[in-house]
Write an enzyme that holds these catalytic residues in place. Structure first.
Site, PDB file in Angstrom:
ATOM      1  N   ARG A 124     -22.725  21.086   9.870  1.00 29.92           N
ATOM      2  CA  ARG A 124     -22.241  20.097   8.865  1.00 29.92           C
ATOM      3  C   ARG A 124     -23.192  18.908   8.687  1.00 29.92           C
ATOM      4  NH1 ARG A 124     -17.650  21.516  11.679  1.00 29.92           N
ATOM      5  NH2 ARG A 124     -16.329  22.944  10.500  1.00 29.92           N
ATOM      6  N   LYS A 146     -32.682  15.362  -2.595  1.00 21.59           N
ATOM      7  CA  LYS A 146     -32.255  16.597  -3.273  1.00 21.59           C
ATOM      8  C   LYS A 146     -32.822  17.772  -2.489  1.00 21.59           C
ATOM      9  CE  LYS A 146     -31.626  15.310  -8.127  1.00 21.59           C
ATOM     10  NZ  LYS A 146     -32.119  15.490  -9.519  1.00 21.59           N
ATOM     11  N   GLU A 188     -46.618  14.259 -11.930  1.00 18.06           N
ATOM     12  CA  GLU A 188     -45.416  13.508 -11.515  1.00 18.06           C
ATOM     13  C   GLU A 188     -45.762  12.047 -11.209  1.00 18.06           C
ATOM     14  OE1 GLU A 188     -42.483  14.922 -11.728  1.00 18.06           O
ATOM     15  OE2 GLU A 188     -42.754  17.086 -11.420  1.00 18.06           O
ATOM     16  N   LYS A 230     -39.757   5.805  -7.116  1.00 20.73           N
ATOM     17  CA  LYS A 230     -38.666   6.755  -6.872  1.00 20.73           C
ATOM     18  C   LYS A 230     -37.596   6.125  -5.980  1.00 20.73           C
ATOM     19  CE  LYS A 230     -37.059  11.286  -6.173  1.00 20.73           C
ATOM     20  NZ  LYS A 230     -37.271  12.709  -6.210  1.00 20.73           N
ATOM     21  N   GLU A 240     -27.270  10.815  -9.203  1.00 17.64           N
ATOM     22  CA  GLU A 240     -27.501  11.059 -10.624  1.00 17.64           C
ATOM     23  C   GLU A 240     -26.203  10.974 -11.426  1.00 17.64           C
ATOM     24  OE1 GLU A 240     -30.693  13.958 -11.046  1.00 17.64           O
ATOM     25  OE2 GLU A 240     -29.894  14.506 -13.002  1.00 17.64           O
ATOM     26  N   ARG A 245     -31.150   8.061 -12.513  1.00 12.94           N
ATOM     27  CA  ARG A 245     -31.964   9.090 -11.842  1.00 12.94           C
ATOM     28  C   ARG A 245     -32.390  10.183 -12.828  1.00 12.94           C
ATOM     29  NH1 ARG A 245     -31.561  11.430  -5.660  1.00 12.94           N
ATOM     30  NH2 ARG A 245     -33.354  12.790  -5.877  1.00 12.94           N
ATOM     31  N   ASN A 249     -36.386  13.043 -14.966  1.00 10.99           N
ATOM     32  CA  ASN A 249     -36.587  14.366 -15.564  1.00 10.99           C
ATOM     33  C   ASN A 249     -37.405  14.300 -16.848  1.00 10.99           C
ATOM     34  OD1 ASN A 249     -35.129  15.585 -13.526  1.00 10.99           O
ATOM     35  ND2 ASN A 249     -33.181  15.257 -14.590  1.00 10.99           N
ATOM     36  N   HIS A 252     -39.135  17.308 -18.487  1.00  8.59           N
ATOM     37  CA  HIS A 252     -38.680  18.505 -17.784  1.00  8.59           C
ATOM     38  C   HIS A 252     -37.946  19.496 -18.690  1.00  8.59           C
ATOM     39  CE1 HIS A 252     -39.995  16.322 -14.307  1.00  8.59           C
ATOM     40  NE2 HIS A 252     -39.586  17.257 -13.468  1.00  8.59           N
ATOM     41  N   HIS A 256     -39.360  22.982 -18.616  1.00  6.80           N
ATOM     42  CA  HIS A 256     -38.597  24.137 -18.111  1.00  6.80           C
ATOM     43  C   HIS A 256     -38.630  25.292 -19.106  1.00  6.80           C
ATOM     44  CE1 HIS A 256     -36.008  21.683 -15.079  1.00  6.80           C
ATOM     45  NE2 HIS A 256     -37.143  22.102 -14.563  1.00  6.80           N
ATOM     46  N   HIS A 270     -45.146  24.120 -11.992  1.00  3.20           N
ATOM     47  CA  HIS A 270     -44.126  23.184 -12.465  1.00  3.20           C
ATOM     48  C   HIS A 270     -44.759  21.890 -13.009  1.00  3.20           C
ATOM     49  CE1 HIS A 270     -40.429  20.876 -12.588  1.00  3.20           C
ATOM     50  NE2 HIS A 270     -40.979  19.968 -11.807  1.00  3.20           N
TER      51      HIS A 270
END
Ligand code: NAD
Ligand code: GLY
Length: 371
Positions: A124, A146, A188, A230, A240, A245, A249, A252, A256, A270
């Site tokens: 956990r 993340k 980035e 960041k 987010e 946040r 993106n 993106h 994507h 990426h």
């Protein structure tokens, strides 16, 4: 003595530091200090990173009377899957890891995301230390908590928010990164300037080529400023939920779609997709009358000056704009024919537009593809 820059990530109840600088890997044991409770320290990495840095880490832990216990996984995005997650968990259980122990994730975003997710669910929630070794991981994926794996239905669909206890970004290790990976991570870095820091974008224009060519001071400054940006965003909107946040993106959604069209393969990394995606977001903002054309030209010119792709035509795609728009729809929830998109009012003025018409995006992409 450490000469690293220390950037705090100020999260209530679980604050942590990100240290950025040269030589951190060789001081891993000292930098972790009392976080490493047991004599044996579990280290998860990939085969490329192990080949380069295993001896350094062994020596760094030996210097504080510890021994590394290694799990070396195959390099590459395919490792971020259920099978390798199970392998990491079995390894950590066999190592007798408890909730107060710290697992070391040594590698790029693949190792960081996978090990972080294993740490999130083992007993956990166990502690882990991110030791990012790619530029992308140093400026983005190792900070903010993340964690995820990919499943057949899509990338990063199974994961958790789980913050590391410490992040050690050793800028020396960027020296062994393949140039293509370095450039992908650099996209980035530029992103932080484009979101809300025009002075940082100007800094990138001046220093980006030197950074990519190996300038250590430029690398330390770029990673430190990116992490600070960041950290501010994550402290403001960890999960987010407020939209802050989501600004991370930028580029993106377009990116994507390009990754999906190229099969998420090595044909397009990426960060490479994000660079072209940010140029597309800028040009679409110009088309909407939100931003001056010269700002969009500046962004594309900067990537070209850094020997990076900036144009969708450089990918030799055979599809049309509608197909790319369909990939974008797959990602997002459409509301009455419109989609939320990150657009720009200028360099450093990114905002979330909620009224973008998907048919207009398809027409725009046809123009960009020269259809
Ligand atoms: P990666 O981890 O696959 O690393 C890229 C390649 O570089 C690999 O072959 C690796 O073995 C090699 N490598 C790593 N460090 C090296 C070094 N110092 N010298 C030589 N080779 C080295 O890829 P990445 O670009 O670091 O990360 C991509 C992943 O990050 C994706 O899975 C993406 O989803 C994830 N990501 C996560 C977040 C987040 O917030 N968690 C954000 C962005 C991206
Ligand atoms: N890379 C996007 C985020 O961390 O939110």
């Amino acid at each position: 003595m450490s000469v690293a820059n220390t950037i705090p990530v100020s999260l209530a109840g679980r604050p942590y530091d990100v240290r950025v600088g040269p030589g951190l890997l060789a001081r891993l044991g000292e930098e972790c200090g009392t976080m490493l409770r047991k004599d044996s320290v579990p280290v998860v990495t990939d085969a490329n990173v192990a080949a380069l840095y295993r001896e350094t880490v062994d020596a760094a832990l030996a210097a504080v009377g510890k021994t590394a216990s290694w799990l070396v996984l195959p390099a590459g995005e395919k490792t971020k899957d259920w099978a390798h997650l199970a392998q990491v968990i079995d390894f950590l259980l066999a190592e007798g890891v408890d909730r107060n122990d710290r697992i070391v994730a040594l590698g790029g975003g693949v190792i960081g995301d996978l090990t972080g997710f294993a740490a999130a669910i083992l007993k956990r929630g166990c502690g882990f230390v991110q030791v990012p070794t790619t530029l992308l991981a140093q400026v983005d994926s190792s900070v903010g908590g993340k964690t995820a794996i990919n499943v057949p239905m899509g990338k990063n669909l199974v994961g958790a928010f789980h913050q590391p206890a410490l992040v050690l970004a050793d800028t020396d290790v960027l020296g062994t990164l393949p140039p293509r990976e370095l450039r992908a991570g650099y996209a980035e870095v530029v992103k932080y300037g484009l979101i809300d820091d025009p002075a940082f974008f100007e800094w990138c224009e001046v220093n980006g080529p030197a950074l990519l060519a190996g300038d250590d001071a430029a690398r330390i400054e770029a990673v430190s400023r990116s992490v600070a940006a960041k950290a501010r965003v994550v402290a403001a909107d960890e999960r987010e939920t407020t939209g802050t946040r989501a600004l991370l993106n930028l580029g993106h959604t377009f990116g994507h779609a390009l990754e999906a069209e190229t099969g998420y393969s090595s044909a397009l990394l990426h960060g490479e997709a994000v660079a072209i995606g940010m140029v597309l977001a800028a040009r679409y903002s110009v088309r909407r009358g939100l931003m001056h054309g010269q700002d969009a030209q500046r962004i594309a010119a900067h990537f070209k000056a850094c020997d990076m792709k900036a144009e969708v035509t450089e990918l030799a795609l055979e599809c049309d704009g509608r197909r790319l728009a369909d990939h974008m729809l797959h990602d997002k929830k459409m509301d009455a024919g419109t989609l939320p998109f990150l657009l720009m009012r200028g360099i450093g003025q990114t905002f979330l537009a909620k009224d973008v018409d998907i048919a207009d995006i398809a027409a725009f992409m046809d123009e960009e593809l020269g259809r």
